[in-house]
Design an enzyme around this catalytic site. Structure first.
Site, PDB file in Angstrom:
ATOM      1  CB  ALA A  45      -0.870  -0.007   1.248  1.00 21.90           C
TER       2      ALA A  45
ATOM      3  N   GLY B  75       0.497  -5.206   0.703  1.00 19.39           N
ATOM      4  CA  GLY B  75      -0.702  -5.311  -0.133  1.00 19.39           C
ATOM      5  C   GLY B  75      -0.421  -5.930  -1.498  1.00 19.39           C
TER       6      GLY B  75
ATOM      7  CD  GLU C  66      -2.517  -7.884   2.618  1.00 13.88           C
ATOM      8  OE1 GLU C  66      -2.373  -6.695   2.253  1.00 13.88           O
ATOM      9  OE2 GLU C  66      -3.020  -8.210   3.688  1.00 13.88           O
TER      10      GLU C  66
ATOM     11  CD  GLU D  55       1.543  -5.915   5.536  1.00 17.98           C
ATOM     12  OE1 GLU D  55       2.450  -6.733   5.831  1.00 17.98           O
ATOM     13  OE2 GLU D  55       0.830  -6.038   4.537  1.00 17.98           O
TER      14      GLU D  55
HETATM   15  N1  DAK Z   1       4.456   3.579  -0.458  1.00 20.46           N
HETATM   16  C1  DAK Z   1       4.818   4.777  -0.964  1.00 20.46           C
HETATM   17  N2  DAK Z   1       5.967   5.006  -1.605  1.00 20.46           N
HETATM   18  C2  DAK Z   1       6.796   3.954  -1.744  1.00 20.46           C
HETATM   19  C3  DAK Z   1       6.491   2.664  -1.267  1.00 20.46           C
HETATM   20  C4  DAK Z   1       5.239   2.494  -0.590  1.00 20.46           C
HETATM   21  N3  DAK Z   1       4.841   1.305  -0.151  1.00 20.46           N
HETATM   22  N4  DAK Z   1       7.510   1.857  -1.557  1.00 20.46           N
HETATM   23  C5  DAK Z   1       8.430   2.591  -2.213  1.00 20.46           C
HETATM   24  N5  DAK Z   1       8.006   3.868  -2.343  1.00 20.46           N
HETATM   25  C6  DAK Z   1       8.688   4.977  -2.984  1.00 20.46           C
HETATM   26  C7  DAK Z   1       9.830   5.493  -2.130  1.00 20.46           C
HETATM   27  O1  DAK Z   1       9.339   6.388  -1.148  1.00 20.46           O
HETATM   28  C8  DAK Z   1      10.687   6.178  -3.162  1.00 20.46           C
HETATM   29  O2  DAK Z   1      10.095   7.404  -3.486  1.00 20.46           O
HETATM   30  P1  DAK Z   1      11.038   8.734  -3.720  1.00 20.46           P
HETATM   31  O3  DAK Z   1      11.812   8.894  -2.472  1.00 20.46           O
HETATM   32  O4  DAK Z   1      11.890   8.367  -4.909  1.00 20.46           O
HETATM   33  O5  DAK Z   1      10.051   9.826  -3.998  1.00 20.46           O
HETATM   34  C9  DAK Z   1      10.531   5.269  -4.386  1.00 20.46           C
HETATM   35  O6  DAK Z   1       9.319   4.528  -4.157  1.00 20.46           O
HETATM   36  C10 DAK Z   1      11.678   4.270  -4.514  1.00 20.46           C
HETATM   37  O7  DAK Z   1      11.789   3.580  -3.283  1.00 20.46           O
HETATM   38  P2  DAK Z   1      13.161   3.436  -2.492  1.00 20.46           P
HETATM   39  O8  DAK Z   1      14.067   4.598  -2.772  1.00 20.46           O
HETATM   40  O9  DAK Z   1      12.832   3.131  -1.080  1.00 20.46           O
HETATM   41  O10 DAK Z   1      13.777   2.155  -3.202  1.00 20.46           O
HETATM   42  P3  DAK Z   1      14.768   1.087  -2.592  1.00 20.46           P
HETATM   43  O11 DAK Z   1      15.210   0.248  -3.722  1.00 20.46           O
HETATM   44  O12 DAK Z   1      15.824   1.731  -1.745  1.00 20.46           O
HETATM   45  O13 DAK Z   1      13.864   0.198  -1.597  1.00 20.46           O
HETATM   46  C11 DAK Z   1      11.904  -1.079  -0.953  1.00 20.46           C
HETATM   47  C12 DAK Z   1      12.832  -0.579  -2.106  1.00 20.46           C
HETATM   48  C13 DAK Z   1      10.701  -1.759  -1.602  1.00 20.46           C
HETATM   49  C14 DAK Z   1      12.664  -2.066  -0.100  1.00 20.46           C
HETATM   50  C15 DAK Z   1      11.474   0.154  -0.084  1.00 20.46           C
HETATM   51  O14 DAK Z   1      10.966   1.161  -0.966  1.00 20.46           O
HETATM   52  C16 DAK Z   1      10.433  -0.183   0.903  1.00 20.46           C
HETATM   53  O15 DAK Z   1      10.680  -0.759   1.953  1.00 20.46           O
HETATM   54  N6  DAK Z   1       9.160   0.193   0.616  1.00 20.46           N
HETATM   55  C17 DAK Z   1       8.074   0.053   1.533  1.00 20.46           C
HETATM   56  C18 DAK Z   1       7.601  -1.407   1.610  1.00 20.46           C
HETATM   57  C19 DAK Z   1       6.459  -1.488   2.528  1.00 20.46           C
HETATM   58  O16 DAK Z   1       6.582  -1.366   3.748  1.00 20.46           O
HETATM   59  N7  DAK Z   1       5.281  -1.615   1.928  1.00 20.46           N
HETATM   60  C20 DAK Z   1       4.014  -1.299   2.573  1.00 20.46           C
HETATM   61  C21 DAK Z   1       3.576  -2.390   3.513  1.00 20.46           C
HETATM   62  S1  DAK Z   1       2.092  -1.883   4.292  1.00 20.46           S
HETATM   63  C22 DAK Z   1      -4.586  -0.682   2.792  1.00 20.46           C
HETATM   64  C23 DAK Z   1      -4.164  -1.466   1.765  1.00 20.46           C
HETATM   65  C24 DAK Z   1      -3.266  -2.482   1.990  1.00 20.46           C
HETATM   66  C25 DAK Z   1      -2.713  -2.665   3.233  1.00 20.46           C
HETATM   67  C26 DAK Z   1      -3.170  -1.932   4.275  1.00 20.46           C
HETATM   68  C27 DAK Z   1      -4.086  -0.921   4.071  1.00 20.46           C
HETATM   69  N8  DAK Z   1      -5.462   0.383   2.546  1.00 20.46           N
HETATM   70  C28 DAK Z   1      -5.939   0.552   1.226  1.00 20.46           C
HETATM   71  C29 DAK Z   1      -5.771   1.314   3.558  1.00 20.46           C
HETATM   72  C30 DAK Z   1      -1.404  -3.230   3.283  1.00 20.46           C
HETATM   73  C31 DAK Z   1      -0.388  -2.542   3.889  1.00 20.46           C
HETATM   74  C32 DAK Z   1       0.916  -2.514   3.283  1.00 20.46           C
HETATM   75  O17 DAK Z   1       1.121  -2.892   2.167  1.00 20.46           O
END
Ligand code: DAK
Length: 258
Positions: free
Chosen positions: A66, A111, A114, A134
Protein backbone atom coordinates in the site's frame (compact mmCIF):
# COMPACT_ATOMS: atom_id res chain seq x y z
CA UNK A 1 -13.63 5.07 -16.45
CA UNK A 2 -10.33 6.06 -18.03
CA UNK A 3 -7.41 4.49 -16.23
CA UNK A 4 -4.08 6.15 -15.55
CA UNK A 5 -2.64 4.17 -12.62
CA UNK A 6 -3.23 0.87 -14.36
CA UNK A 7 -2.72 -0.13 -18.00
CA UNK A 8 -5.21 -2.67 -19.29
CA UNK A 9 -4.71 -4.49 -22.61
CA UNK A 10 -6.38 -7.52 -24.14
CA UNK A 11 -4.76 -9.74 -26.74
CA UNK A 12 -5.69 -13.27 -27.78
CA UNK A 13 -8.27 -13.42 -24.97
CA UNK A 14 -5.66 -12.64 -22.30
CA UNK A 15 -6.25 -9.40 -20.40
CA UNK A 16 -3.14 -7.92 -18.82
CA UNK A 17 -3.36 -5.38 -16.01
CA UNK A 18 -0.16 -3.47 -15.33
CA UNK A 19 0.13 -1.37 -12.19
CA UNK A 20 1.51 1.90 -13.50
CA UNK A 21 3.19 3.85 -10.69
CA UNK A 22 6.80 3.00 -11.40
CA UNK A 23 8.26 5.96 -9.46
CA UNK A 24 6.52 4.79 -6.28
CA UNK A 25 7.43 1.15 -7.02
CA UNK A 26 3.81 0.55 -8.03
CA UNK A 27 2.53 1.10 -4.48
CA UNK A 28 -1.26 0.98 -4.25
CA UNK A 29 -2.77 4.39 -3.54
CA UNK A 30 -6.47 5.14 -3.37
CA UNK A 31 -6.77 5.97 -7.09
CA UNK A 32 -5.03 2.72 -8.08
CA UNK A 33 -7.30 0.72 -5.79
CA UNK A 34 -10.39 2.43 -7.30
CA UNK A 35 -9.19 1.74 -10.85
CA UNK A 36 -8.42 -1.89 -10.01
CA UNK A 37 -11.82 -2.24 -8.42
CA UNK A 38 -13.54 -0.92 -11.56
CA UNK A 39 -11.40 -3.12 -13.83
CA UNK A 40 -12.13 -6.30 -11.85
CA UNK A 41 -15.84 -5.44 -11.85
CA UNK A 42 -15.74 -5.14 -15.66
CA UNK A 43 -13.80 -8.39 -16.01
CA UNK A 44 -16.49 -10.27 -14.09
CA UNK A 45 -18.88 -9.38 -16.96
CA UNK A 46 -16.37 -9.84 -19.80
CA UNK A 47 -17.17 -13.03 -21.72
CA UNK A 48 -14.22 -12.58 -24.13
CA UNK A 49 -11.36 -12.68 -21.63
CA UNK A 50 -10.28 -16.21 -20.71
CA UNK A 51 -7.23 -15.43 -18.57
CA UNK A 52 -6.09 -12.39 -16.58
CA UNK A 53 -2.45 -11.50 -15.93
CA UNK A 54 -1.46 -8.91 -13.34
CA UNK A 55 2.02 -7.40 -13.27
CA UNK A 56 3.85 -4.16 -12.51
CA UNK A 57 5.37 -1.60 -14.86
CA UNK A 58 9.19 -1.54 -14.89
CA UNK A 59 11.94 -3.92 -13.85
CA UNK A 60 12.01 -3.27 -10.14
CA UNK A 61 8.65 -3.80 -8.59
CA UNK A 62 5.41 -5.74 -8.88
CA UNK A 63 3.70 -3.80 -6.05
CA UNK A 64 5.65 -2.46 -3.04
CA UNK A 65 2.53 -2.61 -0.88
CA UNK A 66 0.00 0.00 0.00
CA UNK A 67 1.15 3.57 -0.59
CA UNK A 68 2.42 4.46 2.86
CA UNK A 69 1.71 8.17 2.34
CA UNK A 70 -1.99 7.20 2.50
CA UNK A 71 -1.65 6.29 6.16
CA UNK A 72 -0.49 9.70 7.31
CA UNK A 73 -3.06 11.69 9.25
CA UNK A 74 -5.98 9.48 8.20
CA UNK A 75 -8.83 8.83 10.62
CA UNK A 76 -9.51 5.14 11.34
CA UNK A 77 -12.91 5.48 9.66
CA UNK A 78 -11.48 6.62 6.32
CA UNK A 79 -8.71 3.97 6.50
CA UNK A 80 -11.46 1.43 7.09
CA UNK A 81 -13.30 2.61 3.99
CA UNK A 82 -10.22 2.28 1.76
CA UNK A 83 -9.19 -1.06 3.21
CA UNK A 84 -12.68 -2.50 2.76
CA UNK A 85 -12.56 -1.39 -0.87
CA UNK A 86 -9.22 -3.18 -1.35
CA UNK A 87 -10.46 -6.31 0.42
CA UNK A 88 -13.61 -6.29 -1.70
CA UNK A 89 -11.53 -5.90 -4.88
CA UNK A 90 -9.23 -8.79 -3.95
CA UNK A 91 -12.22 -10.98 -3.05
CA UNK A 92 -13.79 -10.21 -6.45
CA UNK A 93 -10.48 -10.93 -8.16
CA UNK A 94 -10.27 -14.29 -6.39
CA UNK A 95 -13.89 -15.00 -7.36
CA UNK A 96 -13.47 -14.36 -11.09
CA UNK A 97 -14.56 -17.49 -12.92
CA UNK A 98 -11.40 -17.45 -15.07
CA UNK A 99 -7.77 -18.09 -14.09
CA UNK A 100 -5.78 -15.10 -12.83
CA UNK A 101 -1.96 -15.12 -12.89
CA UNK A 102 0.29 -12.81 -10.89
CA UNK A 103 3.47 -12.20 -12.89
CA UNK A 104 5.79 -10.95 -10.17
CA UNK A 105 8.51 -8.80 -11.67
CA UNK A 106 10.17 -7.44 -8.51
CA UNK A 107 9.16 -6.25 -5.04
CA UNK A 108 5.95 -7.93 -3.98
CA UNK A 109 5.32 -6.59 -0.51
CA UNK A 110 2.43 -6.06 1.89
CA UNK A 111 -0.70 -5.31 -0.13
CA UNK A 112 1.20 -6.45 -3.24
CA UNK A 113 1.66 -9.94 -1.83
CA UNK A 114 -1.95 -9.88 -0.66
CA UNK A 115 -3.02 -9.12 -4.23
CA UNK A 116 -0.74 -11.84 -5.62
CA UNK A 117 -2.22 -14.34 -3.17
CA UNK A 118 -5.74 -13.50 -4.37
CA UNK A 119 -4.58 -14.66 -7.83
CA UNK A 120 -4.75 -18.35 -8.77
CA UNK A 121 -1.16 -18.81 -9.92
CA UNK A 122 2.07 -16.93 -9.22
CA UNK A 123 5.09 -16.83 -11.50
CA UNK A 124 8.06 -14.75 -10.38
CA UNK A 125 11.30 -13.38 -11.70
CA UNK A 126 14.30 -14.74 -9.79
CA UNK A 127 14.87 -11.12 -8.74
CA UNK A 128 11.50 -10.88 -7.00
CA UNK A 129 11.40 -10.15 -3.29
CA UNK A 130 8.35 -11.17 -1.32
CA UNK A 131 7.16 -10.22 2.16
CA UNK A 132 4.57 -8.88 4.58
CA UNK A 133 6.50 -6.00 6.20
CA UNK A 134 3.44 -4.33 7.82
CA UNK A 135 4.68 -5.11 11.35
CA UNK A 136 7.55 -2.66 10.79
CA UNK A 137 4.92 0.09 10.41
CA UNK A 138 3.11 -1.01 13.56
CA UNK A 139 0.45 -2.69 11.43
CA UNK A 140 -0.77 -6.11 10.47
CA UNK A 141 -1.64 -7.23 6.92
CA UNK A 142 -5.06 -5.74 6.23
CA UNK A 143 -6.13 -7.02 2.85
CA UNK A 144 -6.45 -10.73 3.55
CA UNK A 145 -2.76 -11.46 4.26
CA UNK A 146 -3.16 -13.10 7.65
CA UNK A 147 -5.68 -15.52 6.17
CA UNK A 148 -4.47 -16.21 2.62
CA UNK A 149 -0.79 -16.48 3.61
CA UNK A 150 -1.46 -19.01 6.37
CA UNK A 151 -3.67 -21.04 4.02
CA UNK A 152 -0.94 -21.09 1.39
CA UNK A 153 2.15 -21.70 3.51
CA UNK A 154 0.77 -22.88 6.86
CA UNK A 155 0.35 -20.97 10.13
CA UNK A 156 3.99 -21.43 11.22
CA UNK A 157 5.55 -19.87 8.12
CA UNK A 158 2.86 -17.18 8.00
CA UNK A 159 3.63 -16.19 11.60
CA UNK A 160 7.36 -16.17 10.80
CA UNK A 161 6.82 -13.83 7.83
CA UNK A 162 4.23 -11.58 9.50
CA UNK A 163 5.77 -11.38 13.03
CA UNK A 164 9.30 -10.71 11.80
CA UNK A 165 8.32 -8.74 8.68
CA UNK A 166 11.36 -10.06 6.80
CA UNK A 167 11.46 -10.43 3.04
CA UNK A 168 12.31 -13.64 1.19
CA UNK A 169 13.65 -14.14 -2.30
CA UNK A 170 11.67 -15.84 -5.06
CA UNK A 171 13.35 -19.24 -4.68
CA UNK A 172 12.65 -19.33 -0.94
CA UNK A 173 9.05 -18.23 -1.58
CA UNK A 174 8.73 -21.10 -4.07
CA UNK A 175 10.07 -23.54 -1.48
CA UNK A 176 7.30 -22.28 0.89
CA UNK A 177 4.67 -23.02 -1.77
CA UNK A 178 3.95 -19.32 -2.17
CA UNK A 179 5.12 -19.10 -5.78
CA UNK A 180 4.51 -21.69 -8.50
CA UNK A 181 7.38 -20.92 -10.89
CA UNK A 182 10.61 -18.90 -10.72
CA UNK A 183 12.17 -17.82 -14.03
CA UNK A 184 14.85 -15.37 -15.11
CA UNK A 185 13.81 -11.70 -15.27
CA UNK A 186 14.32 -11.75 -19.07
CA UNK A 187 12.01 -14.76 -19.49
CA UNK A 188 9.23 -13.67 -17.15
CA UNK A 189 6.95 -12.08 -19.75
CA UNK A 190 7.32 -14.94 -22.23
CA UNK A 191 6.89 -17.68 -19.63
CA UNK A 192 3.81 -15.92 -18.23
CA UNK A 193 2.36 -15.72 -21.74
CA UNK A 194 3.03 -19.43 -22.30
CA UNK A 195 1.06 -20.39 -19.20
CA UNK A 196 -1.72 -17.91 -19.98
CA UNK A 197 -1.99 -19.14 -23.59
CA UNK A 198 -2.12 -22.75 -22.45
CA UNK A 199 -4.97 -21.83 -20.10
CA UNK A 200 -6.91 -20.04 -22.88
CA UNK A 201 -6.90 -23.33 -24.80
CA UNK A 202 -8.18 -25.28 -21.77
CA UNK A 203 -11.80 -26.21 -21.08
CA UNK A 204 -13.05 -22.99 -19.49
CA UNK A 205 -16.06 -24.55 -17.79
CA UNK A 206 -13.97 -27.25 -16.09
CA UNK A 207 -11.36 -24.64 -15.11
CA UNK A 208 -14.14 -22.62 -13.52
CA UNK A 209 -15.46 -25.68 -11.64
CA UNK A 210 -11.95 -26.60 -10.43
CA UNK A 211 -11.39 -23.04 -9.18
CA UNK A 212 -14.75 -23.03 -7.42
CA UNK A 213 -14.06 -26.36 -5.69
CA UNK A 214 -10.56 -25.34 -4.57
CA UNK A 215 -11.62 -21.87 -3.38
CA UNK A 216 -14.80 -22.93 -1.56
CA UNK A 217 -13.45 -26.14 -0.02
CA UNK A 218 -11.58 -24.62 2.94
CA UNK A 219 -14.82 -22.99 4.15
CA UNK A 220 -16.42 -26.45 4.54
CA UNK A 221 -15.90 -29.72 6.39
CA UNK A 222 -13.89 -32.26 4.37
CA UNK A 223 -16.98 -34.41 3.76
CA UNK A 224 -19.06 -31.45 2.57
CA UNK A 225 -16.21 -30.24 0.35
CA UNK A 226 -15.79 -33.66 -1.26
CA UNK A 227 -19.55 -33.80 -1.80
CA UNK A 228 -19.39 -30.36 -3.49
CA UNK A 229 -16.57 -31.68 -5.67
CA UNK A 230 -18.78 -34.58 -6.81
CA UNK A 231 -21.59 -32.15 -7.71
CA UNK A 232 -19.24 -29.93 -9.71
CA UNK A 233 -17.69 -33.00 -11.37
CA UNK A 234 -21.17 -34.09 -12.47
CA UNK A 235 -21.94 -30.54 -13.64
CA UNK A 236 -18.98 -30.74 -16.05
CA UNK A 237 -21.00 -33.34 -17.99
CA UNK A 238 -23.52 -30.63 -18.84
CA UNK A 239 -20.85 -28.99 -21.00
CA UNK A 240 -19.77 -30.00 -24.51
CA UNK A 241 -16.09 -29.85 -23.48
CA UNK A 242 -16.31 -33.29 -21.82
CA UNK A 243 -17.54 -34.84 -25.08
CA UNK A 244 -14.70 -33.10 -26.94
CA UNK A 245 -12.06 -34.16 -24.37
CA UNK A 246 -13.17 -37.79 -24.19
CA UNK A 247 -13.61 -38.20 -27.97
CA UNK A 248 -10.23 -36.59 -28.66
CA UNK A 249 -8.57 -38.97 -26.18
CA UNK A 250 -10.18 -42.02 -27.77
CA UNK A 251 -9.19 -40.85 -31.26
CA UNK A 252 -5.66 -40.07 -30.01
CA UNK A 253 -6.08 -36.43 -31.04
CA UNK A 254 -5.64 -33.12 -29.27
CA UNK A 255 -8.92 -31.73 -27.90
CA UNK A 256 -10.20 -28.50 -29.37
CA UNK A 257 -12.19 -26.91 -26.56
CA UNK A 258 -14.59 -24.15 -27.59
N1 DAK B 1 4.46 3.58 -0.46
C1 DAK B 1 4.82 4.78 -0.96
N2 DAK B 1 5.97 5.01 -1.61
C2 DAK B 1 6.80 3.95 -1.74
C3 DAK B 1 6.49 2.66 -1.27
C4 DAK B 1 5.24 2.49 -0.59
N3 DAK B 1 4.84 1.31 -0.15
N4 DAK B 1 7.51 1.86 -1.56
C5 DAK B 1 8.43 2.59 -2.21
N5 DAK B 1 8.01 3.87 -2.34
C6 DAK B 1 8.69 4.98 -2.98
C7 DAK B 1 9.83 5.49 -2.13
O1 DAK B 1 9.34 6.39 -1.15
C8 DAK B 1 10.69 6.18 -3.16
O2 DAK B 1 10.09 7.40 -3.49
P1 DAK B 1 11.04 8.73 -3.72
O3 DAK B 1 11.81 8.89 -2.47
O4 DAK B 1 11.89 8.37 -4.91
O5 DAK B 1 10.05 9.83 -4.00
C9 DAK B 1 10.53 5.27 -4.39
O6 DAK B 1 9.32 4.53 -4.16
C10 DAK B 1 11.68 4.27 -4.51
O7 DAK B 1 11.79 3.58 -3.28
P2 DAK B 1 13.16 3.44 -2.49
O8 DAK B 1 14.07 4.60 -2.77
O9 DAK B 1 12.83 3.13 -1.08
O10 DAK B 1 13.78 2.16 -3.20
P3 DAK B 1 14.77 1.09 -2.59
O11 DAK B 1 15.21 0.25 -3.72
O12 DAK B 1 15.82 1.73 -1.75
O13 DAK B 1 13.86 0.20 -1.60
C11 DAK B 1 11.90 -1.08 -0.95
C12 DAK B 1 12.83 -0.58 -2.11
C13 DAK B 1 10.70 -1.76 -1.60
C14 DAK B 1 12.66 -2.07 -0.10
C15 DAK B 1 11.47 0.15 -0.08
O14 DAK B 1 10.97 1.16 -0.97
C16 DAK B 1 10.43 -0.18 0.90
O15 DAK B 1 10.68 -0.76 1.95
N6 DAK B 1 9.16 0.19 0.62
C17 DAK B 1 8.07 0.05 1.53
C18 DAK B 1 7.60 -1.41 1.61
C19 DAK B 1 6.46 -1.49 2.53
O16 DAK B 1 6.58 -1.37 3.75
N7 DAK B 1 5.28 -1.61 1.93
C20 DAK B 1 4.01 -1.30 2.57
C21 DAK B 1 3.58 -2.39 3.51
S1 DAK B 1 2.09 -1.88 4.29
C22 DAK B 1 -4.59 -0.68 2.79
C23 DAK B 1 -4.16 -1.47 1.76
C24 DAK B 1 -3.27 -2.48 1.99
C25 DAK B 1 -2.71 -2.67 3.23
C26 DAK B 1 -3.17 -1.93 4.27
C27 DAK B 1 -4.09 -0.92 4.07
N8 DAK B 1 -5.46 0.38 2.55
C28 DAK B 1 -5.94 0.55 1.23
C29 DAK B 1 -5.77 1.31 3.56
C30 DAK B 1 -1.40 -3.23 3.28
C31 DAK B 1 -0.39 -2.54 3.89
C32 DAK B 1 0.92 -2.51 3.28
O17 DAK B 1 1.12 -2.89 2.17
Amino acid sequence: MTYSNIIVTTENRITTIKINREKALNALNEKTINELSECVKNLSKDADTKVVVITGVGQKSFIAGADITMFEGKAPTSIREIILKLQETLNKLEDLSIPVIASINGYCLGGGLELAMACDLRIASEKAIVGQPEIKLGLIPGAGGTQRLSRLVGAGRAKEMIFLGGNVDAKTAKSFGLINWVVSAEDLEEETLKIATRLTKGPSFALNMAKEAINRGPEMSLLDAIRMEAELFALCFSHEDVKEGVEAFLKKQKPNFK
